[in-house]
Design a protein around this motif. Sequence first.
Motif, short mmCIF file in Angstrom:
data_model
loop_
_atom_site.label_atom_id
_atom_site.label_comp_id
_atom_site.label_asym_id
_atom_site.label_seq_id
_atom_site.Cartn_x
_atom_site.Cartn_y
_atom_site.Cartn_z
N UNK A 36 0.83 -1.19 0.00
CA UNK A 36 0.00 0.00 0.00
C UNK A 36 0.87 1.25 0.00
N UNK A 37 0.65 2.10 -0.99
CA UNK A 37 1.37 3.36 -1.18
C UNK A 37 2.83 3.17 -1.59
N UNK A 38 3.27 1.94 -1.79
CA UNK A 38 4.63 1.68 -2.28
C UNK A 38 4.52 1.23 -3.73
N UNK A 39 4.38 2.21 -4.61
CA UNK A 39 4.13 1.92 -6.02
C UNK A 39 5.23 1.06 -6.61
N UNK A 40 6.48 1.40 -6.36
CA UNK A 40 7.59 0.68 -6.96
C UNK A 40 7.58 -0.79 -6.61
N UNK A 73 7.70 7.07 -8.19
CA UNK A 73 9.10 7.50 -8.37
C UNK A 73 9.33 8.13 -9.74
N UNK A 74 10.06 9.23 -9.74
CA UNK A 74 10.22 10.01 -10.95
C UNK A 74 10.86 9.23 -12.08
N UNK A 75 11.70 8.26 -11.75
CA UNK A 75 12.40 7.54 -12.82
C UNK A 75 11.43 6.77 -13.72
N UNK A 76 10.29 6.38 -13.17
CA UNK A 76 9.31 5.68 -14.00
C UNK A 76 8.64 6.63 -14.99
N UNK A 80 -3.49 4.70 -5.05
CA UNK A 80 -3.16 4.84 -3.63
C UNK A 80 -1.98 5.79 -3.40
N UNK A 81 -0.94 5.68 -4.22
CA UNK A 81 0.23 6.53 -4.04
C UNK A 81 0.02 7.93 -4.59
N UNK A 82 -0.85 8.04 -5.61
CA UNK A 82 -1.00 9.30 -6.32
C UNK A 82 0.16 9.50 -7.29
N UNK A 83 -0.06 10.38 -8.24
CA UNK A 83 1.02 10.67 -9.18
C UNK A 83 2.25 11.17 -8.46
#
Length: 360
Positions: free
Chosen positions: A293-297, A331-334, A324-327
Amino acid sequence: MTPLQDRAAGAIMGAFIGEALGVGPHWYYDLDQLRRDHGDWIDGYTTPKTGRYHEGLRAGQLSQAGIILKLTLASLVDCGGYDEADFCWRLDQDLFPLLDGTPTTGPGGYTSQSIRDTWHKRVEENHPWGRCGGHADTTEAIERTLAIAVRYAGEPHRLAEAVAANTVLTQIDNNMVAMTVAFGAVTGLLVQGHKLDGALSDKLMALVKSGELPFHAVTAGNLQPPRPGEPEPSRAGRFASPDALLTPSYMARAAEDPAIRIEPAWKVSLVYGMPCAIYHQLPAAYYLAARFDRDFEAAVLHAINGGGQNQARAMLTGTLAGARAGLSGIPRRFIDGLEEADELQELARQLAEQVATDTA
Protein backbone atom coordinates in the motif's frame (compact mmCIF):
# COMPACT_ATOMS: atom_id res chain seq x y z
CA MET A 1 -3.37 19.42 -8.11
CA THR A 2 -5.76 18.35 -5.35
CA PRO A 3 -5.35 14.99 -3.56
CA LEU A 4 -8.27 13.61 -5.60
CA GLN A 5 -6.71 14.74 -8.86
CA ASP A 6 -3.36 13.33 -7.75
CA ARG A 7 -4.91 9.92 -7.12
CA ALA A 8 -6.83 9.98 -10.41
CA ALA A 9 -3.73 10.89 -12.41
CA GLY A 10 -1.71 8.35 -10.43
CA ALA A 11 -4.08 5.53 -11.39
CA ILE A 12 -3.81 6.40 -15.08
CA MET A 13 -0.04 6.86 -15.12
CA GLY A 14 0.40 3.75 -12.98
CA ALA A 15 -1.38 1.73 -15.67
CA PHE A 16 0.80 3.14 -18.44
CA ILE A 17 3.96 2.48 -16.42
CA GLY A 18 2.95 -1.09 -15.61
CA GLU A 19 2.16 -1.76 -19.27
CA ALA A 20 5.49 -0.37 -20.48
CA LEU A 21 7.42 -2.27 -17.82
CA GLY A 22 6.06 -5.46 -19.35
CA VAL A 23 7.21 -4.81 -22.91
CA GLY A 24 10.63 -6.47 -22.53
CA PRO A 25 9.92 -9.40 -20.19
CA HIS A 26 6.40 -10.21 -21.37
CA TRP A 27 5.10 -13.80 -21.35
CA TYR A 28 8.04 -15.74 -19.99
CA TYR A 29 6.55 -18.85 -18.45
CA ASP A 30 10.01 -20.29 -17.90
CA LEU A 31 11.29 -18.21 -14.99
CA ASP A 32 14.85 -19.46 -15.46
CA GLN A 33 14.79 -18.09 -19.01
CA LEU A 34 13.34 -14.82 -17.75
CA ARG A 35 16.26 -14.49 -15.30
CA ARG A 36 18.81 -15.38 -17.97
CA ASP A 37 17.44 -12.76 -20.35
CA HIS A 38 16.66 -9.97 -17.88
CA GLY A 39 18.65 -10.66 -14.72
CA ASP A 40 17.65 -11.70 -11.23
CA TRP A 41 15.53 -8.60 -10.62
CA ILE A 42 13.88 -6.40 -13.25
CA ASP A 43 13.80 -2.87 -11.87
CA GLY A 44 12.90 -0.75 -14.88
CA TYR A 45 12.00 -0.62 -18.54
CA THR A 46 13.66 -3.17 -20.81
CA THR A 47 13.93 -3.85 -24.53
CA PRO A 48 12.52 -7.16 -25.81
CA LYS A 49 15.04 -9.80 -26.81
CA THR A 50 15.19 -11.04 -30.40
CA GLY A 51 12.38 -13.45 -31.12
CA ARG A 52 10.29 -12.40 -28.13
CA TYR A 53 6.92 -10.68 -27.99
CA HIS A 54 7.05 -6.96 -28.85
CA GLU A 55 10.38 -7.36 -30.67
CA GLY A 56 11.27 -4.04 -32.28
CA LEU A 57 9.97 -1.86 -29.45
CA ARG A 58 12.36 0.07 -27.23
CA ALA A 59 12.51 0.22 -23.46
CA GLY A 60 9.87 2.64 -22.19
CA GLN A 61 7.52 2.35 -25.16
CA LEU A 62 3.89 1.24 -24.94
CA SER A 63 2.61 -1.87 -26.64
CA GLN A 64 -0.93 -2.31 -27.89
CA ALA A 65 -2.69 -2.45 -24.54
CA GLY A 66 -1.17 0.90 -23.63
CA ILE A 67 -2.01 2.33 -27.05
CA ILE A 68 -5.68 1.35 -26.65
CA LEU A 69 -5.74 2.82 -23.14
CA LYS A 70 -4.38 6.07 -24.57
CA LEU A 71 -7.11 5.99 -27.23
CA THR A 72 -9.76 5.53 -24.52
CA LEU A 73 -8.26 8.29 -22.42
CA ALA A 74 -8.16 10.72 -25.35
CA SER A 75 -11.81 9.96 -26.13
CA LEU A 76 -12.84 10.63 -22.53
CA VAL A 77 -10.91 13.90 -22.41
CA ASP A 78 -12.17 15.17 -25.75
CA CYS A 79 -15.80 14.24 -25.11
CA GLY A 80 -15.91 15.16 -21.44
CA GLY A 81 -16.90 11.60 -20.52
CA TYR A 82 -17.66 8.25 -22.07
CA ASP A 83 -19.08 8.56 -25.58
CA GLU A 84 -19.45 5.10 -27.12
CA ALA A 85 -19.83 6.37 -30.68
CA ASP A 86 -16.61 8.36 -30.41
CA PHE A 87 -14.72 5.44 -28.86
CA CYS A 88 -15.87 3.04 -31.58
CA TRP A 89 -15.04 5.60 -34.28
CA ARG A 90 -11.48 5.80 -32.93
CA LEU A 91 -11.12 2.03 -33.05
CA ASP A 92 -12.44 1.99 -36.62
CA GLN A 93 -10.22 4.84 -37.77
CA ASP A 94 -7.06 4.62 -35.67
CA LEU A 95 -6.56 0.95 -34.76
CA PHE A 96 -8.39 -1.51 -36.97
CA PRO A 97 -6.80 -0.35 -40.27
CA LEU A 98 -3.44 -1.34 -38.76
CA LEU A 99 -4.51 -4.92 -37.99
CA ASP A 100 -4.96 -8.02 -40.15
CA GLY A 101 -6.48 -10.40 -37.61
CA THR A 102 -3.24 -12.19 -36.73
CA PRO A 103 -1.53 -12.02 -33.32
CA THR A 104 1.78 -10.54 -34.41
CA THR A 105 0.56 -7.74 -36.66
CA GLY A 106 -0.37 -4.28 -35.45
CA PRO A 107 1.02 -1.53 -33.25
CA GLY A 108 2.90 -2.78 -30.24
CA GLY A 109 3.92 -6.05 -31.84
CA TYR A 110 1.03 -8.16 -30.54
CA THR A 111 -2.78 -8.06 -30.86
CA SER A 112 -4.77 -9.75 -28.10
CA GLN A 113 -7.46 -12.36 -28.64
CA SER A 114 -10.43 -10.15 -27.84
CA ILE A 115 -9.27 -7.43 -30.23
CA ARG A 116 -8.61 -9.99 -32.98
CA ASP A 117 -12.05 -11.52 -32.50
CA THR A 118 -13.66 -8.11 -32.65
CA TRP A 119 -11.63 -7.11 -35.72
CA HIS A 120 -12.79 -10.21 -37.61
CA LYS A 121 -16.46 -9.51 -36.86
CA ARG A 122 -16.26 -5.78 -37.45
CA VAL A 123 -13.95 -5.64 -40.49
CA GLU A 124 -14.21 -8.98 -42.27
CA GLU A 125 -17.85 -9.79 -41.46
CA ASN A 126 -19.04 -6.16 -41.35
CA HIS A 127 -21.07 -6.53 -38.15
CA PRO A 128 -22.26 -3.35 -36.47
CA TRP A 129 -20.87 -2.38 -33.09
CA GLY A 130 -22.88 -4.19 -30.47
CA ARG A 131 -22.54 -7.51 -32.32
CA CYS A 132 -18.75 -7.87 -32.34
CA GLY A 133 -18.03 -9.16 -28.84
CA GLY A 134 -16.47 -12.56 -28.20
CA HIS A 135 -15.71 -14.90 -25.32
CA ALA A 136 -12.07 -14.17 -24.45
CA ASP A 137 -11.56 -14.64 -20.71
CA THR A 138 -8.73 -12.15 -20.43
CA THR A 139 -8.27 -8.66 -18.98
CA GLU A 140 -8.22 -6.54 -22.14
CA ALA A 141 -11.47 -4.77 -21.26
CA ILE A 142 -10.14 -3.86 -17.81
CA GLU A 143 -6.98 -2.50 -19.39
CA ARG A 144 -8.92 0.19 -21.26
CA THR A 145 -11.98 0.69 -19.03
CA LEU A 146 -9.79 1.54 -16.07
CA ALA A 147 -9.73 5.06 -17.53
CA ILE A 148 -13.55 5.09 -17.57
CA ALA A 149 -13.55 3.93 -13.94
CA VAL A 150 -11.25 6.79 -12.97
CA ARG A 151 -13.43 9.27 -14.87
CA TYR A 152 -16.55 8.23 -12.93
CA ALA A 153 -14.84 7.47 -9.61
CA GLY A 154 -17.39 9.51 -7.70
CA GLU A 155 -20.43 8.14 -9.55
CA PRO A 156 -20.58 4.35 -9.00
CA HIS A 157 -23.78 3.77 -10.96
CA ARG A 158 -22.52 5.69 -13.97
CA LEU A 159 -19.15 3.96 -13.66
CA ALA A 160 -20.78 0.54 -13.76
CA GLU A 161 -22.98 1.41 -16.72
CA ALA A 162 -20.14 2.85 -18.80
CA VAL A 163 -17.61 0.14 -17.96
CA ALA A 164 -20.11 -2.62 -18.73
CA ALA A 165 -21.16 -0.97 -22.00
CA ASN A 166 -17.57 -0.63 -23.16
CA THR A 167 -16.64 -4.16 -22.08
CA VAL A 168 -19.34 -5.88 -24.14
CA LEU A 169 -18.05 -4.26 -27.31
CA THR A 170 -15.30 -6.91 -27.25
CA GLN A 171 -16.11 -9.42 -24.47
CA ILE A 172 -19.64 -10.60 -23.79
CA ASP A 173 -19.36 -13.33 -21.15
CA ASN A 174 -21.40 -12.10 -18.19
CA ASN A 175 -18.89 -13.26 -15.60
CA MET A 176 -16.14 -11.42 -17.44
CA VAL A 177 -18.23 -8.27 -17.48
CA ALA A 178 -18.96 -8.61 -13.76
CA MET A 179 -15.28 -8.95 -12.85
CA THR A 180 -14.38 -6.03 -15.10
CA VAL A 181 -17.02 -3.81 -13.50
CA ALA A 182 -15.85 -4.92 -10.06
CA PHE A 183 -12.27 -3.89 -10.82
CA GLY A 184 -13.59 -0.54 -12.01
CA ALA A 185 -15.58 -0.11 -8.80
CA VAL A 186 -12.50 -0.88 -6.71
CA THR A 187 -10.49 1.62 -8.74
CA GLY A 188 -13.18 4.23 -8.20
CA LEU A 189 -13.10 3.81 -4.43
CA LEU A 190 -9.31 4.02 -4.33
CA VAL A 191 -9.40 7.22 -6.38
CA GLN A 192 -11.90 8.57 -3.85
CA GLY A 193 -9.31 7.90 -1.14
CA HIS A 194 -10.35 4.55 0.31
CA LYS A 195 -7.79 1.87 1.16
CA LEU A 196 -7.66 -1.60 -0.41
CA ASP A 197 -8.16 -3.50 2.83
CA GLY A 198 -10.44 -5.99 4.50
CA ALA A 199 -13.22 -3.41 4.78
CA LEU A 200 -13.34 -2.39 1.12
CA SER A 201 -15.73 -5.11 0.02
CA ASP A 202 -18.21 -4.02 2.71
CA LYS A 203 -18.18 -0.57 1.11
CA LEU A 204 -18.77 -2.11 -2.30
CA MET A 205 -21.64 -4.21 -0.96
CA ALA A 206 -23.19 -1.10 0.58
CA LEU A 207 -23.27 0.33 -2.94
CA VAL A 208 -25.05 -2.84 -4.10
CA LYS A 209 -27.63 -2.49 -1.33
CA SER A 210 -28.26 1.14 -2.29
CA GLY A 211 -28.67 0.21 -5.95
CA GLU A 212 -25.57 2.06 -7.14
CA LEU A 213 -23.78 -1.11 -8.29
CA PRO A 214 -25.83 -3.58 -10.40
CA PHE A 215 -24.92 -6.79 -8.59
CA HIS A 216 -27.37 -9.32 -7.15
CA ALA A 217 -27.49 -9.28 -3.34
CA VAL A 218 -28.67 -12.55 -1.83
CA THR A 219 -27.67 -12.37 1.85
CA ALA A 220 -28.20 -10.13 4.83
CA GLY A 221 -25.47 -7.97 6.37
CA ASN A 222 -22.03 -9.53 6.81
CA LEU A 223 -23.10 -12.32 4.41
CA GLN A 224 -25.46 -13.77 7.00
CA PRO A 225 -28.55 -15.75 5.91
CA PRO A 226 -31.95 -14.07 6.13
CA ARG A 227 -34.01 -14.94 9.21
CA PRO A 228 -37.67 -15.96 9.14
CA GLY A 229 -39.87 -12.90 9.17
CA GLU A 230 -37.13 -10.47 8.20
CA PRO A 231 -37.46 -8.39 5.02
CA GLU A 232 -36.13 -10.05 1.90
CA PRO A 233 -32.48 -8.89 1.47
CA SER A 234 -32.26 -9.91 -2.15
CA ARG A 235 -31.73 -7.22 -4.75
CA ALA A 236 -31.85 -8.35 -8.34
CA GLY A 237 -29.01 -6.91 -10.38
CA ARG A 238 -27.47 -7.37 -13.78
CA PHE A 239 -24.84 -9.72 -12.38
CA ALA A 240 -26.00 -12.90 -10.71
CA SER A 241 -23.43 -12.87 -7.92
CA PRO A 242 -21.63 -10.20 -5.89
CA ASP A 243 -18.57 -12.43 -5.50
CA ALA A 244 -16.39 -10.27 -7.79
CA LEU A 245 -16.84 -7.48 -5.25
CA LEU A 246 -15.75 -9.72 -2.36
CA THR A 247 -12.47 -10.88 -3.92
CA PRO A 248 -10.46 -7.68 -3.21
CA SER A 249 -10.91 -7.82 0.54
CA TYR A 250 -10.08 -11.52 0.72
CA MET A 251 -6.81 -10.76 -1.07
CA ALA A 252 -6.20 -7.80 1.23
CA ARG A 253 -6.76 -9.93 4.32
CA ALA A 254 -4.30 -12.49 2.98
CA ALA A 255 -1.74 -9.71 2.47
CA GLU A 256 -2.32 -8.42 6.01
CA ASP A 257 -2.31 -11.81 7.77
CA PRO A 258 1.13 -12.52 9.29
CA ALA A 259 0.41 -16.25 9.09
CA ILE A 260 0.03 -16.07 5.30
CA ARG A 261 3.26 -15.11 3.58
CA ILE A 262 4.17 -15.22 -0.09
CA GLU A 263 7.91 -14.69 -0.15
CA PRO A 264 9.21 -13.11 -2.20
CA ALA A 265 6.01 -11.38 -3.20
CA TRP A 266 6.60 -11.88 -6.93
CA LYS A 267 5.70 -15.53 -6.33
CA VAL A 268 2.11 -14.36 -6.20
CA SER A 269 2.14 -15.44 -9.84
CA LEU A 270 2.78 -19.02 -8.76
CA VAL A 271 0.09 -18.90 -6.08
CA TYR A 272 -2.70 -17.40 -8.20
CA GLY A 273 -1.43 -18.52 -11.58
CA MET A 274 0.78 -17.17 -14.35
CA PRO A 275 -1.68 -17.37 -17.30
CA CYS A 276 -3.69 -14.59 -18.93
CA ALA A 277 -7.20 -15.39 -17.70
CA ILE A 278 -8.88 -12.77 -15.56
CA TYR A 279 -9.35 -15.16 -12.64
CA HIS A 280 -5.54 -15.50 -12.37
CA GLN A 281 -4.81 -11.83 -12.87
CA LEU A 282 -7.21 -10.12 -10.50
CA PRO A 283 -6.27 -11.91 -7.26
CA ALA A 284 -2.57 -11.23 -7.90
CA ALA A 285 -3.15 -7.54 -8.64
CA TYR A 286 -5.37 -7.08 -5.59
CA TYR A 287 -2.87 -8.90 -3.37
CA LEU A 288 0.14 -6.87 -4.50
CA ALA A 289 -1.65 -3.54 -4.32
CA ALA A 290 -2.87 -4.33 -0.80
CA ARG A 291 0.45 -5.67 0.44
CA PHE A 292 2.47 -2.72 -0.86
CA ASP A 293 0.00 0.00 0.00
CA ARG A 294 1.37 3.36 -1.18
CA ASP A 295 4.63 1.68 -2.28
CA PHE A 296 4.13 1.92 -6.02
CA GLU A 297 7.59 0.68 -6.96
CA ALA A 298 7.45 -2.51 -4.91
CA ALA A 299 3.94 -3.34 -6.15
CA VAL A 300 4.63 -3.04 -9.88
CA LEU A 301 8.09 -4.59 -9.79
CA HIS A 302 6.87 -7.68 -7.96
CA ALA A 303 4.09 -7.90 -10.55
CA ILE A 304 6.64 -7.82 -13.38
CA ASN A 305 9.15 -10.21 -11.85
CA GLY A 306 6.55 -12.97 -11.49
CA GLY A 307 6.68 -13.82 -15.21
CA GLY A 308 3.82 -15.20 -17.27
CA GLN A 309 1.25 -12.57 -18.19
CA ASN A 310 3.19 -10.04 -16.17
CA GLN A 311 2.30 -7.10 -18.38
CA ALA A 312 -1.40 -7.27 -17.54
CA ARG A 313 -0.56 -8.05 -13.91
CA ALA A 314 1.64 -4.95 -13.70
CA MET A 315 -0.85 -2.77 -15.58
CA LEU A 316 -3.68 -3.67 -13.19
CA THR A 317 -1.44 -3.49 -10.14
CA GLY A 318 -0.09 -0.16 -11.36
CA THR A 319 -3.62 1.22 -11.60
CA LEU A 320 -4.46 0.32 -8.01
CA ALA A 321 -1.06 1.20 -6.59
CA GLY A 322 -1.02 4.47 -8.54
CA ALA A 323 -4.42 5.42 -7.16
CA ARG A 324 -3.16 4.84 -3.63
CA ALA A 325 0.23 6.53 -4.04
CA GLY A 326 -1.00 9.30 -6.32
CA LEU A 327 1.02 10.67 -9.18
CA SER A 328 3.18 12.49 -6.66
CA GLY A 329 4.07 9.15 -5.03
CA ILE A 330 5.28 7.45 -8.21
CA PRO A 331 9.10 7.50 -8.37
CA ARG A 332 10.22 10.01 -10.95
CA ARG A 333 12.40 7.54 -12.82
CA PHE A 334 9.31 5.68 -14.00
CA ILE A 335 7.94 8.87 -15.51
CA ASP A 336 11.26 9.96 -17.01
CA GLY A 337 11.82 6.60 -18.72
CA LEU A 338 8.35 6.39 -20.24
CA GLU A 339 8.12 7.43 -23.87
CA GLU A 340 5.44 10.06 -24.51
CA ALA A 341 5.33 10.74 -20.78
CA ASP A 342 4.53 14.43 -21.21
CA GLU A 343 1.57 13.74 -23.48
CA LEU A 344 0.28 10.94 -21.27
CA GLN A 345 0.58 13.06 -18.13
CA GLU A 346 -1.30 15.89 -19.79
CA LEU A 347 -4.15 13.55 -20.74
CA ALA A 348 -4.15 12.15 -17.20
CA ARG A 349 -4.20 15.67 -15.76
CA GLN A 350 -7.15 16.69 -17.93
CA LEU A 351 -9.10 13.59 -16.97
CA ALA A 352 -8.32 14.25 -13.31
CA GLU A 353 -9.73 17.78 -13.70
CA GLN A 354 -12.97 16.33 -15.07
CA VAL A 355 -13.19 13.97 -12.08
CA ALA A 356 -12.64 16.83 -9.65
CA THR A 357 -15.25 19.00 -11.36
CA ASP A 358 -17.92 16.30 -11.20
CA THR A 359 -17.23 15.47 -7.54
CA ALA A 360 -17.00 19.07 -6.32
